[in-house]
Design a protein around this motif. Sequence first.
Motif, PDB file in Angstrom:
ATOM      1  N   TYR B  99     -19.391 -10.495  14.300  1.00 38.27           N
ATOM      2  CA  TYR B  99     -18.367  -9.448  14.044  1.00 38.27           C
ATOM      3  C   TYR B  99     -17.217  -9.192  14.976  1.00 38.27           C
ATOM      4  O   TYR B  99     -16.013  -8.997  14.580  1.00 38.27           O
ATOM      5  CB  TYR B  99     -19.401  -8.140  14.412  1.00 38.27           C
ATOM      6  CG  TYR B  99     -18.664  -6.885  14.472  1.00 38.27           C
ATOM      7  CD1 TYR B  99     -18.187  -6.059  13.429  1.00 38.27           C
ATOM      8  CD2 TYR B  99     -18.411  -6.342  15.836  1.00 38.27           C
ATOM      9  CE1 TYR B  99     -17.658  -5.011  13.545  1.00 38.27           C
ATOM     10  CE2 TYR B  99     -17.865  -5.075  15.766  1.00 38.27           C
ATOM     11  CZ  TYR B  99     -17.542  -4.076  14.553  1.00 38.27           C
ATOM     12  OH  TYR B  99     -16.853  -3.186  14.838  1.00 38.27           O
ATOM     13  N   GLU B 100     -17.384  -9.428  16.439  1.00 38.68           N
ATOM     14  CA  GLU B 100     -16.206  -9.536  17.201  1.00 38.68           C
ATOM     15  C   GLU B 100     -15.126 -10.226  16.864  1.00 38.68           C
ATOM     16  O   GLU B 100     -13.970 -10.040  16.692  1.00 38.68           O
ATOM     17  CB  GLU B 100     -16.491  -9.770  18.871  1.00 38.68           C
ATOM     18  CG  GLU B 100     -17.367  -8.495  19.431  1.00 38.68           C
ATOM     19  CD  GLU B 100     -16.536  -7.489  19.705  1.00 38.68           C
ATOM     20  OE1 GLU B 100     -15.369  -7.619  19.824  1.00 38.68           O
ATOM     21  OE2 GLU B 100     -17.096  -6.316  20.004  1.00 38.68           O
ATOM     22  N   VAL B 101     -15.448 -11.651  16.539  1.00 39.91           N
ATOM     23  CA  VAL B 101     -14.531 -12.505  16.098  1.00 39.91           C
ATOM     24  C   VAL B 101     -13.557 -12.146  14.834  1.00 39.91           C
ATOM     25  O   VAL B 101     -12.341 -12.092  14.835  1.00 39.91           O
ATOM     26  CB  VAL B 101     -14.938 -13.799  16.011  1.00 39.91           C
ATOM     27  CG1 VAL B 101     -13.885 -15.064  15.734  1.00 39.91           C
ATOM     28  CG2 VAL B 101     -15.712 -14.401  17.251  1.00 39.91           C
ATOM     29  N   ASN B 107      -7.646  -7.588  12.906  1.00 40.44           N
ATOM     30  CA  ASN B 107      -7.296  -6.481  13.314  1.00 40.44           C
ATOM     31  C   ASN B 107      -8.037  -5.397  13.009  1.00 40.44           C
ATOM     32  O   ASN B 107      -7.590  -4.434  12.207  1.00 40.44           O
ATOM     33  CB  ASN B 107      -5.811  -6.221  13.209  1.00 40.44           C
ATOM     34  CG  ASN B 107      -4.930  -7.348  13.756  1.00 40.44           C
ATOM     35  OD1 ASN B 107      -5.150  -7.793  15.000  1.00 40.44           O
ATOM     36  ND2 ASN B 107      -4.016  -8.066  13.298  1.00 40.44           N
ATOM     37  N   GLY B 108      -9.277  -5.350  13.037  1.00 39.45           N
ATOM     38  CA  GLY B 108     -10.263  -4.397  12.298  1.00 39.45           C
ATOM     39  C   GLY B 108     -10.190  -3.174  12.915  1.00 39.45           C
ATOM     40  O   GLY B 108     -10.543  -2.054  12.376  1.00 39.45           O
ATOM     41  N   GLY B 109      -9.991  -3.120  14.111  1.00 44.25           N
ATOM     42  CA  GLY B 109      -9.731  -1.701  14.774  1.00 44.25           C
ATOM     43  C   GLY B 109     -11.234  -1.031  15.175  1.00 44.25           C
ATOM     44  O   GLY B 109     -11.325   0.111  15.077  1.00 44.25           O
ATOM     45  N   ASP B 122     -11.589 -16.132   7.779  1.00 47.38           N
ATOM     46  CA  ASP B 122     -11.763 -15.167   8.512  1.00 47.38           C
ATOM     47  C   ASP B 122     -13.348 -14.874   8.583  1.00 47.38           C
ATOM     48  O   ASP B 122     -13.887 -14.169   9.096  1.00 47.38           O
ATOM     49  CB  ASP B 122     -11.068 -13.902   7.841  1.00 47.38           C
ATOM     50  CG  ASP B 122      -9.628 -13.981   8.140  1.00 47.38           C
ATOM     51  OD1 ASP B 122      -9.392 -14.545   9.092  1.00 47.38           O
ATOM     52  OD2 ASP B 122      -8.852 -13.059   7.561  1.00 47.38           O
ATOM     53  N   TRP B 123     -14.011 -15.672   7.627  1.00 46.27           N
ATOM     54  CA  TRP B 123     -15.494 -15.505   7.582  1.00 46.27           C
ATOM     55  C   TRP B 123     -16.013 -16.571   8.200  1.00 46.27           C
ATOM     56  O   TRP B 123     -16.980 -16.470   9.197  1.00 46.27           O
ATOM     57  CB  TRP B 123     -16.088 -15.471   6.164  1.00 46.27           C
ATOM     58  CG  TRP B 123     -17.545 -14.973   6.292  1.00 46.27           C
ATOM     59  CD1 TRP B 123     -17.997 -13.828   6.368  1.00 46.27           C
ATOM     60  CD2 TRP B 123     -18.674 -15.971   6.242  1.00 46.27           C
ATOM     61  NE1 TRP B 123     -19.353 -13.793   6.314  1.00 46.27           N
ATOM     62  CE2 TRP B 123     -19.848 -15.098   6.286  1.00 46.27           C
ATOM     63  CE3 TRP B 123     -18.861 -17.360   6.540  1.00 46.27           C
ATOM     64  CZ2 TRP B 123     -20.977 -15.538   6.375  1.00 46.27           C
ATOM     65  CZ3 TRP B 123     -20.057 -17.633   6.489  1.00 46.27           C
ATOM     66  CH2 TRP B 123     -21.151 -16.828   6.430  1.00 46.27           C
TER      67      TRP B 123
END
Lengths: 268, 365
Positions: B99-101, B107-109, B122-123
């Motif tokens: 999740y963090e990565v 840039n999920g914020g 990204d996955w």
Amino acid sequence: MTEAAAHAESAEPILRLRGVGRRFGGLHAVSDVDLDVIPGERRAILGPNGAGKTTLFNVVAGDLPVTSGRIELFGRDVTREPARQRAKLGLARSYQQSRLFLGLSVEDNIFLAIVGVGRGHLRPVVLPRKDAELRARAREAARRAAIDGRLGDVVGALAHGEHRQVALAMALAAEPKLLMLDEPASGLSRGERQLLTELLLALDADITLILIEHDMDIALRVAERVTMMHEGRVIVEGTPAEIRANQLVHDLYLGSHYGSEPEGGASG
Amino acid sequence: MRRAVSAFDWRLLVRRLPVGVAVGTTVFALVWVLFWAPSTNFGPAIHSPANFLITLLNGLTLAALMFIVASGFSLIFGLMRVVNMAHGSFLLLGGYIAYEVQQSMTNGGGLTVFSSQVNAWDWLVPAIVAAAAIGGIGLVTQQVFLRWNMGQDLRQALITIAISVIIADQVVAHFPLESSIEKGSAVNTSWPGAIDRLVNLHIAGVQYSVARLTMLGLGVAVGIALWLWLYRTKTGMVIRAGVDDRQMTSALGVNIQVTFAIAFVVGASLAALGGAVFTSYAGVNPTTDGQWLLNSLVVVIVGGLGSIFGTVAGALLYALVYNFSISYLPTTGGDCCGQYSPVLTFVLLALVLAFRPQGLFGRPA
């Protein structure tokens, strides 16, 4: 004693024990054992049950640490080295109860004995040519132990006598300099014992053999020298003829057979 | 004479009882699901084949995830006889790391990103980072906490429980409960946009999630990779030999400690990979660890410890029983759907333990 000293001088020993002892709590399973085995020798270790023969094997092979004394293998002090290092130096042993990998095929069991002492047994990639060479060696070892008819079978499906043959093939396959067999004939039929004796007599002259065996016929036919143990100590050492003639051996080994109850201090 | 014959029949009956119970239960379950299933959401399968197919696929995809996680558990147990009670925590931490990565990559914020903003990398990168990080944590755990007390089951179980408590508390500390709205500190990652859609299977008009089919593919790929590793390489052969007899393996010259370390790293990484998948599939929260430790235990106990085929069988049975009992058992009003599935999964466990304590594919100890 002088005779033993002369024997030890004749060549640099391949295995030298000095004052080796192993205690389990208050029980001295092995105490103060001195032993010299020269290259190419066939040595039998005899003694009644509980004499400490298997404990001595475990200590020499590194399965158990010593509680006192010193072990030299091939001129090197291995007292503190683990079993796998001693195996890599050229020591192979079998166990009283065959300890095989029941889920693997006969060939894979023997193959493991070869790759274990070699390099790269944890290499993640497969090198077909190198492996094919080692596989050929495994099959050759199987042939020498007369088990090559069942190479592809899973070891769990084999009979007891065949387990013994696989254990022997594994010990041979590692191309050891020192081979230690713990009661290889136990549980074998008469015919299988005959086959085993022939295999042992036909062993390469430069392999040193140490044998624990209760079957006196096999032990005295194969061995050149015999070490007699009792209550953890070496009590007699000599040629098979000397052992046959020794009164103490008769008292210890044959006493019960003839119904003469040995006294409490039989070891004295 | 007559009495002897009847005694013989009894023994035969008792011996065949497990098979009888297994066949009987399976036949009853099939008949129930296919033709009967009164007062359930879907009704019998012959009336609604689409719902049947969806339930089946849900079961298979969940089984794939369970296999990924439980195979790591089984590998560690089979070789080292370590019941790694921190396995669920490895999954949990793997999920949070993924999740963090993913957050930092997209840039999920702090909010779950839309899958349309997520590409395959990204996955994949978060999943790989999670697996590698947890592999490292597994290695440290094994070397520092489990190497010196081999064979002391109780001490190792307690140590790994302690580790799982510490990891759970750290997760709560870093993802405090008040930071999100409804699920405590639950977090989600998103599947890549390319697979987060439905595909028409052209069977009974069923539309099914590509992401879940990808999960199934991933489970099969992990299974094949594990099989090739264990049955076609020397490392694998050494590991299988170590499963049979550790001491003899060392006596042959094998450095069994290195083998243990490798197996532990792989086992922990598989938990983290499962965690990365689960975070996209359902999301993780600080109670996920216990739930997945239990899942892993049930799968390997049903399938048989230390056997890759057993883990496949255990995962399939557990996930199918779980999903079918949700969809095909009578439900009562608002408390819909889930109430029988825990009961039935533990009935499965109890039946296996009663008739085959070593598991379906396990060897008797």
